[in-house]
Design a protein around this motif. Structure first.
Motif, PDB file in Angstrom:
ATOM      1  N   LEU A 120      -4.897   7.633  -5.081  1.00  0.00           N
ATOM      2  CA  LEU A 120      -4.232   6.333  -5.034  1.00  0.00           C
ATOM      3  C   LEU A 120      -2.726   6.435  -5.251  1.00  0.00           C
ATOM      4  N   GLN A 121      -2.286   7.551  -5.821  1.00  0.00           N
ATOM      5  CA  GLN A 121      -0.863   7.713  -6.135  1.00  0.00           C
ATOM      6  C   GLN A 121      -0.404   9.118  -5.801  1.00  0.00           C
ATOM      7  N   ARG A 172      -1.708   4.564   4.466  1.00  0.00           N
ATOM      8  CA  ARG A 172      -3.050   4.677   3.893  1.00  0.00           C
ATOM      9  C   ARG A 172      -3.185   3.886   2.590  1.00  0.00           C
ATOM     10  N   GLY A 173      -2.146   3.137   2.221  1.00  0.00           N
ATOM     11  CA  GLY A 173      -2.198   2.332   1.001  1.00  0.00           C
ATOM     12  C   GLY A 173      -1.935   3.120  -0.272  1.00  0.00           C
ATOM     13  N   VAL A 174      -1.520   4.377  -0.128  1.00  0.00           N
ATOM     14  CA  VAL A 174      -1.266   5.219  -1.306  1.00  0.00           C
ATOM     15  C   VAL A 174       0.084   4.846  -1.925  1.00  0.00           C
ATOM     16  N   TYR A 175       0.096   4.701  -3.244  1.00  0.00           N
ATOM     17  CA  TYR A 175       1.321   4.367  -3.978  1.00  0.00           C
ATOM     18  C   TYR A 175       2.215   5.595  -4.036  1.00  0.00           C
ATOM     19  N   THR A 176       3.468   5.444  -3.599  1.00  0.00           N
ATOM     20  CA  THR A 176       4.376   6.595  -3.587  1.00  0.00           C
ATOM     21  C   THR A 176       5.486   6.432  -4.619  1.00  0.00           C
ATOM     22  N   PRO A 225     -13.845  10.916  -7.931  1.00  0.00           N
ATOM     23  CA  PRO A 225     -12.659  11.121  -7.102  1.00  0.00           C
ATOM     24  C   PRO A 225     -11.377  11.172  -7.939  1.00  0.00           C
ATOM     25  N   PRO A 226     -10.408  11.984  -7.521  1.00  0.00           N
ATOM     26  CA  PRO A 226      -9.132  12.059  -8.246  1.00  0.00           C
ATOM     27  C   PRO A 226      -8.257  10.847  -7.938  1.00  0.00           C
ATOM     28  N   ILE A 227      -7.309  10.572  -8.822  1.00  0.00           N
ATOM     29  CA  ILE A 227      -6.439   9.409  -8.669  1.00  0.00           C
ATOM     30  C   ILE A 227      -5.038   9.783  -8.180  1.00  0.00           C
ATOM     31  N   ASP A 254      -8.426  10.280   1.924  1.00  0.00           N
ATOM     32  CA  ASP A 254      -9.886  10.281   2.129  1.00  0.00           C
ATOM     33  C   ASP A 254     -10.628  10.588   0.827  1.00  0.00           C
ATOM     34  N   LEU A 255     -10.005  11.432   0.015  1.00  0.00           N
ATOM     35  CA  LEU A 255     -10.633  11.892  -1.221  1.00  0.00           C
ATOM     36  C   LEU A 255     -10.558  10.836  -2.328  1.00  0.00           C
ATOM     37  N   GLY A 256      -9.754   9.789  -2.131  1.00  0.00           N
ATOM     38  CA  GLY A 256      -9.665   8.726  -3.130  1.00  0.00           C
ATOM     39  C   GLY A 256      -8.358   8.700  -3.905  1.00  0.00           C
TER      40      GLY A 256
END
Lengths: 105, 366
Positions: free
Chosen positions: B56-57, B81-85, B6-8, B52-54
């Motif tokens: 994180l940032q 979704r907990g993604v770092y922005t 999965p991509p980061i 969904d794809l993984g």
């Protein structure tokens, strides 16, 4: 502009870890459980770090309330290990992570 | 080839509109007008697929991303979704109260660019009078909102003498990080290379200055240094390797492994507005083209460093060696390395080289 003339710079000194330090995660760092990878990630502006089990157990106690002495005692009990040794390890960990700006002392 | 992990991270260029006209802009020469930008619902759908794809940032960039009225909505959806922005802004013309609104939406971090450490340099490079003062004000607003701050300083011949002042500036603004990033010569920067290429001695001096400051400011200011390719011994791991853990999306949804990938003529890129991200990431021909190691030629194929730098930059290989699968000429092991050193040396002393400022319409889209 010289260093001495700038107050913000004169005040900027490397934080040093001591048993009385109360470490916390800085505002730009976030611990996040990734359900897809089933792992804890430490998210920071340009990097994603994957702390190992020992690092994680320390980081989880870095809440800005507990000091390093307390954190070390907690871990020593949890791992049934020597408190003095653990404290040395936690101090070294905290200093290293603070130097890299991913932990606040 | 086995399926990729999965991509980061994603660099999302929400718009090409920008109040500044920096002559090294990383946007393509063919800038998209506002009518080509994706709408809010489409970005929300893409970001949901990304989580969904993984992913994180997400780095929210442009152009100037704060020109998008829906920025807080997009940040909120990612944060949920907990993604770092990470917001990448020039800090010009930011609406009153926007940084507070973004903080409340869950924004994690702001990266603010300074084109110079001195006002006259910032104003000249961005071709915008008063830009420096506005940026100082933006920095103060970011800090007042309690948001963490990185100062981004793109370095080239016209400001390479200001690196110490950039460090002082970052400290005085209360930044946690400073990026001293030598300009990479693609697109606009390539067009302006004669005006921007620094001299080798200056680059070496700055590298030493930064190293000393990194040591002195441990725990106070993190300084990242991006070396200029042309003077390097080994190439950089562009995007951490082609389609390995990050990619980018342009304002109209075109999804590419890196900024400049459209400069490789035989590749075509899907739009995330039409094709699910998982499909683009997992099996689109453009992403597969230079993923992993199978595509490599010598000297990369048998090189011990291939897992460190992944052969460097495909776009630079295309541009300077005429083959996107060749070793990046920034590498000292490339047969073309001598040529790019000569280009750099020649351009770095070019007299009277004028700058073409970045503007929509200078180069029309095909």
């Amino acid at each position: 502009m010289t260093l001495a003339m700038t107050p913000a710079i004169a005040a900027a000194e490397r934080p040093l870890a001591s048993p009385l330090s109360r470490p916390s995660l800085p505002r730009h760092v976030r611990l996040h459980f990734d359900p897809l990878r089933q792992a804890w990630a430490l998210l920071s502006p340009e990097k994603v770090l994957w702390p190992d089990e020992v690092s994680l157990s320390i980081l989880r106690l870095c809440d800005g309330e507990r000091d390093i002495s307390t954190i070390s005692m907690t871990l020593a009990a949890e791992y049934d290990a020597d408190g003095v040794e653990i404290e040395q390890d936690v101090l070294a960990f905290a200093q290293d992570w603070s130097d890299r700006m991913v932990l606040r002392l | 080839m086995s399926a990729p992990g999965p991509p980061i991270g994603i660099l999302a260029e929400l718009t090409h509109r920008c109040p500044l006209q920096c002559p090294y802009c990383s946007n393509p020469l063919e800038l998209l007008k506002v009518n080509r930008e994706l709408d809010t619902q489409t970005w929300l759908r893409i970001f949901s697929q990304a989580a969904d794809l993984g992913i994180l940032q997400v780095h929210l960039s442009g152009g100037e991303p704060t020109l998008r009225q829906d920025l807080p909505v997009l940040v909120q959806a990612l944060a949920d979704r907990g993604v770092y922005t990470n917001l990448i802004t020039a800090g010009i013309g930011v609406r009153e109260g926007l940084f507070e609104k973004l903080r409340d939406a869950g924004l994690d971090h702001v990266q603010l660019s300074f084109q110079g450490a001195r006002p006259e340099t910032t104003d000249l490079i961005g071709n915008s009078r008063g830009a420096h003062v506005k940026k100082l004000s933006a920095a103060a607003q970011i800090r007042a909102a309690g948001l963490p701050l990185t100062i981004n300083a793109p370095i080239h011949r016209k400001n390479i003498g200001e690196v110490q002042q950039f460090i002082d500036l970052a400290l005085s603004l209360g930044a946690e990080r400073l990026e001293v990033a030598n300009v990479q010569y693609y697109g606009w920067a390539l067009m302006n290379r004669q005006a921007l290429m620094p001299e080798r001695d200056d680059v070496m001096r700055v590298a030493a200055l930064v190293e000393e400051a990194q040591e002195r400011l441990r725990g106070v200011l993190a300084i990242d240094f991006v070396a200029p390719d042309y003077y390097a011994q080994y190439p950089k791991a562009c995007m951490g390797g082609w389609a390995r853990d990050a990619f980018m999306i342009t304002p109209d949804g075109t999804t590419m492994p890196c900024h400049a990938a459209a400069s490789i003529p035989h590749l075509s890129f899907a739009s995330a507005a039409e094709t699910p991200l998982a499909e683009i990431w997992g099996r689109s021909p453009a992403f597969e083209a230079y993923r992993g190691f199978e595509w490599m030629q010598e000297p990369c194929r048998s090189c011990a460093r291939k897992e460190i730098d992944f052969g460097g930059c495909r776009c630079q290989a295309m541009k300077l060696a005429g083959d996107a699968a060749a070793t990046d000429p920034a590498c000292s092991l490339s047969a073309f390395h001598g040529r790019i050193l000569a280009l750099a040396a020649e351009d770095s002393v070019a007299q009277d080289a004028s700058m073409t400022y970045r503007r929509i319409g200078v180069v029309e889209p095909a």
